[in-house]
Design a protein around this motif. Structure first.
Motif, PDB file in Angstrom:
ATOM      1  N   SER A  32       6.028  10.992  47.374  1.00  0.00           N
ATOM      2  CA  SER A  32       5.636  12.027  46.749  1.00  0.00           C
ATOM      3  C   SER A  32       6.789  12.897  46.187  1.00  0.00           C
ATOM      4  O   SER A  32       8.021  12.826  46.881  1.00  0.00           O
ATOM      5  CB  SER A  32       4.728  12.842  47.401  1.00  0.00           C
ATOM      6  N   GLY A  71       8.555  13.456  43.282  1.00  0.00           N
ATOM      7  CA  GLY A  71       9.339  13.006  42.048  1.00  0.00           C
ATOM      8  C   GLY A  71       9.091  13.920  40.846  1.00  0.00           C
ATOM      9  O   GLY A  71       8.218  14.825  40.872  1.00  0.00           O
ATOM     10  N   GLY A  72       9.627  13.661  39.678  1.00  0.00           N
ATOM     11  CA  GLY A  72       9.536  14.665  38.579  1.00  0.00           C
ATOM     12  C   GLY A  72      10.608  14.597  37.743  1.00  0.00           C
ATOM     13  O   GLY A  72      11.492  13.898  37.803  1.00  0.00           O
ATOM     14  N   LEU A  73      10.604  15.806  36.757  1.00  0.00           N
ATOM     15  CA  LEU A  73      11.520  16.033  35.862  1.00  0.00           C
ATOM     16  C   LEU A  73      12.564  17.023  36.250  1.00  0.00           C
ATOM     17  O   LEU A  73      11.968  18.137  36.619  1.00  0.00           O
ATOM     18  CB  LEU A  73      11.056  16.154  34.414  1.00  0.00           C
ATOM     19  N   LEU A  88      15.868  18.136  43.474  1.00  0.00           N
ATOM     20  CA  LEU A  88      14.585  17.765  43.706  1.00  0.00           C
ATOM     21  C   LEU A  88      14.468  17.102  45.122  1.00  0.00           C
ATOM     22  O   LEU A  88      15.238  16.548  45.532  1.00  0.00           O
ATOM     23  CB  LEU A  88      14.215  16.537  42.717  1.00  0.00           C
ATOM     24  N   THR A 146      18.716   9.205  37.293  1.00  0.00           N
ATOM     25  CA  THR A 146      17.410   8.626  36.631  1.00  0.00           C
ATOM     26  C   THR A 146      16.760   7.364  37.080  1.00  0.00           C
ATOM     27  O   THR A 146      17.460   6.173  37.008  1.00  0.00           O
ATOM     28  CB  THR A 146      17.268   8.884  35.310  1.00  0.00           C
ATOM     29  N   GLN A 157       8.693   8.291  40.007  1.00  0.00           N
ATOM     30  CA  GLN A 157       9.675   8.241  39.114  1.00  0.00           C
ATOM     31  C   GLN A 157      10.518   9.807  39.116  1.00  0.00           C
ATOM     32  O   GLN A 157       9.865  10.865  39.422  1.00  0.00           O
ATOM     33  CB  GLN A 157       9.125   8.456  37.534  1.00  0.00           C
ATOM     34  N   VAL A 158      11.939   9.471  39.032  1.00  0.00           N
ATOM     35  CA  VAL A 158      12.729  10.891  39.084  1.00  0.00           C
ATOM     36  C   VAL A 158      13.472  10.668  37.748  1.00  0.00           C
ATOM     37  O   VAL A 158      14.273   9.708  37.519  1.00  0.00           O
ATOM     38  CB  VAL A 158      13.615  10.846  40.188  1.00  0.00           C
ATOM     39  N   THR A 159      13.481  11.638  36.799  1.00  0.00           N
ATOM     40  CA  THR A 159      14.074  11.805  35.673  1.00  0.00           C
ATOM     41  C   THR A 159      14.961  13.112  35.536  1.00  0.00           C
ATOM     42  O   THR A 159      14.359  14.151  35.946  1.00  0.00           O
ATOM     43  CB  THR A 159      12.884  11.909  34.455  1.00  0.00           C
TER      44      THR A 159
END
Length: 124
Positions: free
Chosen positions: A7, A9-11, A18, A91, A119-121
């Motif tokens: 849990s 992740g994100g932008l 992050l 990323t 996803q991590v961006t």
């Protein structure tokens, strides 16, 4: 049976922070190493960090050393990855993994259990 659920992740913009977390189920997971790997588009799965069952052995990939910090919850069935000073090259999809060898493994083939990935961006 061990299940891992990531849990957090994100932008985020470059230079930002992050935190991703992983909850591990299974009564024996406390004795396992817990690690993080990542996979960027078109690249292989890359080791990021690992923490041993006791928390006494922690290792990082050179690319994240000094920026990322791995930690384990008190119950030893959760693992967190605090990511600071993020760069666009961070990323990737980040995977939580568990190894029955509790001493801290660096190679993906030493891990028997894997999460679905998150996803991590990092935008520039």
């Amino acid at each position: 049976q061990v299940q891992l659920v990531e849990s957090g992740g994100g932008l985020v913009q470059a230079g930002g922070s992050l935190r991703v977390s992983c909850a591990a189920s299974g009564r024996t997971v406390r004795a396992y190493s817990l690690g993080w790997f990542r996979q960027a588009p078109g690249k292989g799965r890359e080791f990021v960090a690992v923490i041993s069952w006791s928390g006494g052995n922690i290792k990082y990939a050179d690319s994240v050393k000094g920026r990322f910090a791995i930690s384990r919850g008190n119950a030893k069935n959760t693992v967190h990855l605090q990511m600071n000073s993020l760069k666009p090259e961070d990323t990737a999809i980040y995977y939580c993994a568990a190894s029955t060898d509790g001493h801290g493994q660096l190679e993906y083939y030493d891990y028997e259990y894997w999460g679905q990935g998150i996803q991590v961006t990092v935008s520039s």
